[in-house]
Design a protein around this motif. Structure first.
Motif, PDB file in Angstrom:
ATOM      1  N   PRO A  95       0.829  -1.194   0.000  1.00 47.24           N
ATOM      2  CA  PRO A  95       0.000   0.000   0.000  1.00 47.24           C
ATOM      3  C   PRO A  95       0.865   1.246   0.000  1.00 47.24           C
ATOM      4  CG  PRO A  95       0.101  -0.954   2.181  1.00 47.24           C
ATOM      5  CD  PRO A  95       0.832  -1.892   1.256  1.00 47.24           C
ATOM      6  N   SER A  96       0.216   2.392   0.117  1.00 45.24           N
ATOM      7  CA  SER A  96       0.913   3.665   0.053  1.00 45.24           C
ATOM      8  C   SER A  96       2.044   3.759   1.052  1.00 45.24           C
ATOM      9  CB  SER A  96      -0.096   4.780   0.328  1.00 45.24           C
ATOM     10  OG  SER A  96       0.557   5.956   0.696  1.00 45.24           O
ATOM     11  N   SER A  97       3.074   4.525   0.709  1.00 44.22           N
ATOM     12  CA  SER A  97       4.209   4.690   1.601  1.00 44.22           C
ATOM     13  C   SER A  97       3.837   5.423   2.877  1.00 44.22           C
ATOM     14  CB  SER A  97       5.325   5.463   0.894  1.00 44.22           C
ATOM     15  OG  SER A  97       4.858   6.731   0.486  1.00 44.22           O
ATOM     16  N   ASP A  98       2.623   5.976   2.948  1.00 42.64           N
ATOM     17  CA  ASP A  98       2.181   6.609   4.190  1.00 42.64           C
ATOM     18  C   ASP A  98       2.015   5.599   5.313  1.00 42.64           C
ATOM     19  OD1 ASP A  98       2.089   9.097   3.095  1.00 42.64           O
ATOM     20  OD2 ASP A  98      -0.026   8.999   2.564  1.00 42.64           O
ATOM     21  N   CYS A 185       1.007  15.797  10.229  1.00 46.64           N
ATOM     22  CA  CYS A 185      -0.120  14.863  10.312  1.00 46.64           C
ATOM     23  C   CYS A 185      -0.917  14.763   9.019  1.00 46.64           C
ATOM     24  CB  CYS A 185      -1.036  15.269  11.462  1.00 46.64           C
ATOM     25  SG  CYS A 185      -0.262  15.101  13.073  1.00 46.64           S
ATOM     26  N   GLY A 186      -0.274  15.049   7.894  1.00 40.23           N
ATOM     27  CA  GLY A 186      -0.921  14.821   6.621  1.00 40.23           C
ATOM     28  C   GLY A 186      -1.645  16.044   6.091  1.00 40.23           C
ATOM     29  N   ASN A 187      -2.386  15.830   5.020  1.00 36.83           N
ATOM     30  CA  ASN A 187      -3.101  16.897   4.321  1.00 36.83           C
ATOM     31  C   ASN A 187      -4.525  16.980   4.857  1.00 36.83           C
ATOM     32  OD1 ASN A 187      -3.836  18.876   2.517  1.00 36.83           O
ATOM     33  ND2 ASN A 187      -4.221  17.446   0.837  1.00 36.83           N
ATOM     34  N   HIS A 188      -4.684  17.609   6.015  1.00 37.78           N
ATOM     35  CA  HIS A 188      -5.966  17.662   6.688  1.00 37.78           C
ATOM     36  C   HIS A 188      -6.362  19.107   6.977  1.00 37.78           C
ATOM     37  CE1 HIS A 188      -5.000  13.398   8.390  1.00 37.78           C
ATOM     38  NE2 HIS A 188      -5.535  13.336   7.186  1.00 37.78           N
ATOM     39  N   SER A 189      -7.595  19.268   7.459  1.00 35.76           N
ATOM     40  CA  SER A 189      -8.012  20.541   8.029  1.00 35.76           C
ATOM     41  C   SER A 189      -7.587  20.565   9.491  1.00 35.76           C
ATOM     42  CB  SER A 189      -9.534  20.711   7.928  1.00 35.76           C
ATOM     43  OG  SER A 189      -9.937  20.837   6.584  1.00 35.76           O
ATOM     44  N   HIS A 234     -18.323  24.554  22.948  1.00 30.90           N
ATOM     45  CA  HIS A 234     -18.256  23.110  23.172  1.00 30.90           C
ATOM     46  C   HIS A 234     -16.812  22.720  23.501  1.00 30.90           C
ATOM     47  CE1 HIS A 234     -19.474  18.943  22.903  1.00 30.90           C
ATOM     48  NE2 HIS A 234     -18.460  18.706  22.101  1.00 30.90           N
ATOM     49  N   THR A 235     -16.644  21.838  24.492  1.00 34.38           N
ATOM     50  CA  THR A 235     -15.309  21.397  24.907  1.00 34.38           C
ATOM     51  C   THR A 235     -14.954  20.087  24.221  1.00 34.38           C
ATOM     52  OG1 THR A 235     -15.586  22.462  27.065  1.00 34.38           O
ATOM     53  CG2 THR A 235     -13.838  20.825  26.860  1.00 34.38           C
ATOM     54  N   PHE A 236     -13.797  20.046  23.599  1.00 37.40           N
ATOM     55  CA  PHE A 236     -13.326  18.858  22.893  1.00 37.40           C
ATOM     56  C   PHE A 236     -11.801  18.934  22.803  1.00 37.40           C
ATOM     57  CE2 PHE A 236     -14.308  22.194  19.945  1.00 37.40           C
ATOM     58  CZ  PHE A 236     -13.322  22.157  18.980  1.00 37.40           C
ATOM     59  N   GLY A 237     -11.204  18.000  22.097  1.00 37.80           N
ATOM     60  CA  GLY A 237      -9.755  17.941  22.039  1.00 37.80           C
ATOM     61  C   GLY A 237      -9.198  18.392  20.704  1.00 37.80           C
ATOM     62  N   VAL A 238      -8.023  19.006  20.749  1.00 35.60           N
ATOM     63  CA  VAL A 238      -7.209  19.157  19.547  1.00 35.60           C
ATOM     64  C   VAL A 238      -5.982  18.284  19.750  1.00 35.60           C
ATOM     65  CG1 VAL A 238      -8.013  21.436  18.854  1.00 35.60           C
ATOM     66  CG2 VAL A 238      -6.105  21.260  20.456  1.00 35.60           C
ATOM     67  N   ALA A 239      -5.644  17.520  18.724  1.00 37.87           N
ATOM     68  CA  ALA A 239      -4.547  16.555  18.816  1.00 37.87           C
ATOM     69  C   ALA A 239      -3.255  17.182  18.318  1.00 37.87           C
ATOM     70  CB  ALA A 239      -4.875  15.300  18.018  1.00 37.87           C
ATOM     71  N   HIS A 240      -2.262  17.230  19.201  1.00 43.24           N
ATOM     72  CA  HIS A 240      -0.925  17.670  18.808  1.00 43.24           C
ATOM     73  C   HIS A 240      -0.073  16.493  18.339  1.00 43.24           C
ATOM     74  CE1 HIS A 240      -2.214  21.350  20.498  1.00 43.24           C
ATOM     75  NE2 HIS A 240      -1.880  21.110  21.754  1.00 43.24           N
ATOM     76  N   ASN A 241      -0.471  15.284  18.750  1.00 40.58           N
ATOM     77  CA  ASN A 241       0.241  14.061  18.349  1.00 40.58           C
ATOM     78  C   ASN A 241      -0.779  13.012  17.964  1.00 40.58           C
ATOM     79  OD1 ASN A 241       1.868  15.216  20.948  1.00 40.58           O
ATOM     80  ND2 ASN A 241       3.283  14.548  19.353  1.00 40.58           N
ATOM     81  N   VAL A 242      -0.586  12.361  16.816  1.00 43.10           N
ATOM     82  CA  VAL A 242      -1.432  11.246  16.410  1.00 43.10           C
ATOM     83  C   VAL A 242      -0.558  10.120  15.886  1.00 43.10           C
ATOM     84  CG1 VAL A 242      -3.382  12.744  15.827  1.00 43.10           C
ATOM     85  CG2 VAL A 242      -1.767  12.072  14.043  1.00 43.10           C
ATOM     86  N   SER A 243      -1.118   8.921  15.877  1.00 41.27           N
ATOM     87  CA  SER A 243      -0.405   7.775  15.321  1.00 41.27           C
ATOM     88  C   SER A 243      -0.424   7.824  13.803  1.00 41.27           C
ATOM     89  CB  SER A 243      -1.039   6.474  15.810  1.00 41.27           C
ATOM     90  OG  SER A 243      -2.394   6.410  15.418  1.00 41.27           O
ATOM     91  N   GLN A 244       0.429   7.006  13.190  1.00 40.44           N
ATOM     92  CA  GLN A 244       0.539   6.974  11.737  1.00 40.44           C
ATOM     93  C   GLN A 244      -0.796   6.669  11.075  1.00 40.44           C
ATOM     94  OE1 GLN A 244       3.653   7.245   9.697  1.00 40.44           O
ATOM     95  NE2 GLN A 244       1.988   7.620   8.269  1.00 40.44           N
ATOM     96  N   SER A 245      -1.610   5.828  11.712  1.00 38.23           N
ATOM     97  CA  SER A 245      -2.882   5.426  11.111  1.00 38.23           C
ATOM     98  C   SER A 245      -3.806   6.618  10.902  1.00 38.23           C
ATOM     99  CB  SER A 245      -3.575   4.364  11.974  1.00 38.23           C
ATOM    100  OG  SER A 245      -3.726   4.818  13.307  1.00 38.23           O
ATOM    101  N   PHE A 246      -3.794   7.602  11.808  1.00 45.70           N
ATOM    102  CA  PHE A 246      -4.610   8.799  11.624  1.00 45.70           C
ATOM    103  C   PHE A 246      -3.935   9.792  10.686  1.00 45.70           C
ATOM    104  CE2 PHE A 246      -6.389   7.527  15.873  1.00 45.70           C
ATOM    105  CZ  PHE A 246      -7.670   7.273  15.420  1.00 45.70           C
ATOM    106  N   ALA A 247      -2.634   9.958  10.817  1.00 48.39           N
ATOM    107  CA  ALA A 247      -1.936  10.936   9.982  1.00 48.39           C
ATOM    108  C   ALA A 247      -2.016  10.570   8.508  1.00 48.39           C
ATOM    109  CB  ALA A 247      -0.477  11.046  10.417  1.00 48.39           C
ATOM    110  N   SER A 248      -1.940   9.294   8.204  1.00 50.14           N
ATOM    111  CA  SER A 248      -1.922   8.859   6.811  1.00 50.14           C
ATOM    112  C   SER A 248      -3.312   8.730   6.206  1.00 50.14           C
ATOM    113  CB  SER A 248      -1.181   7.527   6.690  1.00 50.14           C
ATOM    114  OG  SER A 248      -1.785   6.547   7.510  1.00 50.14           O
ATOM    115  N   ASP A 249      -4.350   8.906   7.026  1.00 52.94           N
ATOM    116  CA  ASP A 249      -5.713   8.900   6.513  1.00 52.94           C
ATOM    117  C   ASP A 249      -5.920  10.145   5.668  1.00 52.94           C
ATOM    118  OD1 ASP A 249      -8.506   9.176   6.180  1.00 52.94           O
ATOM    119  OD2 ASP A 249      -8.861   7.988   7.978  1.00 52.94           O
TER     120      ASP A 249
END
Length: 462
Positions: A95-98, A185-189, A234-249
């Motif tokens: 699969p992708s190199s990500d 963490c990839g090409n995300h918003s 609304h209270t929620f989280g912002v992630a400063h660190n994520v695993s590869q599985s989320f970053a490559s999504d």
């Protein structure tokens, strides 16, 4: 804060493109269309199956309050599964190199992954590591995703829906990999005070580990627009660190936990609870009509606040109490295969829309497949079934039976209608006595969860 109507964009769900079906609001309920996002993957189907088994093993351990398998153990599961591939399956595209799983020779030529079962030398390396396979131990190849709006001005964020957790988070603009702080963490918003004037950082830390990855960061408050309903502060989280599985999504920007509030590591109200607190809905009910991706029919939806009675047969409706440990775990009354009742080891079932398989205790998986004509036990300990199986497997909850669609007894057939395919019913390798009931079963039913009452409701989907 009141937004202009032009900013309250209708929530839509995506399958690589936006689903233009409208949000429905009536009788204190909010209904969003959903589709299953299937990610393209050249990874061998047996290893994709093992990825889902890895997720299941981690989630069941978490539900039992036990230490889950480590990343090394999950990687070993993949190595073992690869070693059982037949000689005709020795080569398959990576699969992708990500999705790179680090190994000793990560600079080697990995344009294809060779599974070399005939290498019996004493110093032979694991079959996946031999070619630095792009295999991750926690990956998911399918998710249900929603587009919500966050911040001021309001922007779209595509969010994974997960009934097996209770936290909502998106990635921050300083997000990096938890294993390599030099990689983003990839090409995300991304969300931050630079992109939203209503963003407030509480500077309180949070973290969570799933069966399919991990995330950590800080709690913030900001405006969330859900189904046209504005939840200010609304209270929620912002992630400063994520695993590869989320970053490559390449699609999802975060995750919305739709499980019980007791599962929240953030110790904050879930979006569903916040909808109740704000008076937009009356009960913290989340209802699912999960689509089957290959049917190409827009029937999928998630409803907050109640049940959409146009999506199920009311004569089959049943409500079942759950055990009180945070997950939705009803009693499983029994299983029949082609009308024959089985004697089961497992008597409880963890209900989770985020798991693609139905996974059973080893003894029960053997009993189920023994009654499916043509089913075979593989060397890996998992099962195959005929790709064109017509077997009827039904689970009984609250005294009523609900049959799995035979199409869903097959895992990723690739369109084949002859020969053998991996079974959509997996077998745990440890001594767990619980079932993990995922999409193999849930696509056949209308499934609702009630946080306040700690119940689930099932009915035959239409």
């Amino acid at each position: 804060m009141q937004f202009p109507a032009s900013l309250l964009a209708t929530i839509t769900l995506a399958l690589l493109s936006v689903d233009a079906r409208p949000v429905k609001r009536s009788n204190g309920m909010i209904t969003l269309p959903i589709r299953k996002l299937q990610r393209d993957s050249n990874l061998h189907v047996e290893l994709r199956h093992q990825q889902h088994m890895n997720r299941a093993e981690r989630l069941v351990a978490r539900a039992a309050g036990l230490p889950g398998p480590s990343d090394a153990q999950l990687s070993a599961n993949l190595e073992r599964r690869a070693s059982f591939l037949s000689p005709s399956e020795k080569r398959f595209n990576r699969p992708s190199s990500d999705y790179l799983l680090p190994s000793e020779d990560s600079d080697s030529d990995i344009s294809n992954l060779a599974v070399e079962n005939d290498d019996t030398s004493s110093n032979s390396r694991p079959v996946l590591a031999q070619k630095s396979s792009d295999v991750q131990p926690e990956g998911n190849d399918a998710s249900y995703v929603a587009t919500v709006q966050l911040g001021t001005p309001s922007r779209d964020f595509v969010i994974i829906l997960d009934s097996g957790s209770g936290d909502f988070w998106v990635e921050s603009d300083v997000c990096v990999l938890d294993t390599d702080n030099s990689q983003g963490c990839g090409n995300h918003s991304f969300l931050s005070e630079a992109s939203s004037s209503s963003f407030v950082n509480t500077h309180k830390d949070w973290s969570i580990t799933y069966g399919s990855g991990a995330a950590a960061g800080e709690l913030v408050t900001d405006t969330l627009v859900l189904g046209g309903m504005v939840l200010g502060n609304h209270t929620f989280g912002v992630a400063h660190n994520v695993s590869q599985s989320f970053a490559s999504d390449r699609i999802a920007d975060g995750l919305m936990g739709l499980g019980r509030g007791a599962l929240s590591n953030q110790n904050t109200p879930t979006p569903v609870q916040s909808l109740v607190n704000a008076g937009f809905i009356k009960q913290a009910i989340t209802s699912y009509r999960l689509p089957r991706i290959h049917d190409n029919v827009d029937v999928g939806e998630v409803t907050f606040g109640g049940l959409d009675n146009t999506k199920f047969d009311p004569s089959t409706l049943v409500t079942v109490n759950c055990t009180d440990n945070g997950f939705y775990i009803p009693v499983l009354d029994g299983i029949t295969v082609n009308g024959a009742s089985l004697t089961l080891l497992g008597t409880h079932a963890i209900m989770d829309t985020g798991t693609s398989l139905l996974v059973a205790p080893k003894q029960d998986a053997a009993a189920i497949h023994a009654k499916i004509p043509g089913a075979k036990l593989q060397n890996s300990g998992q099962y195959s079934v005929p790709c064109n199986t017509a077997a009827s497997v039904a689970l009984k909850f609250g005294g009523k039976e609900f049959a799995i669609n035979p199409k869903d007894l097959v895992f990723a057939s690739g369109g084949r209608t002859t020969g053998d395919c991996s079974s959509g019913i997996g077998a745990f390798t440890d001594d767990t006595a619980r079932f993990l009931v995922g999409d193999t079963f849930l696509k056949a039913v209308y499934f609702s969860t009630n946080d306040g009452e700690n119940t689930i409701t099932l009915a035959k989907a239409i």
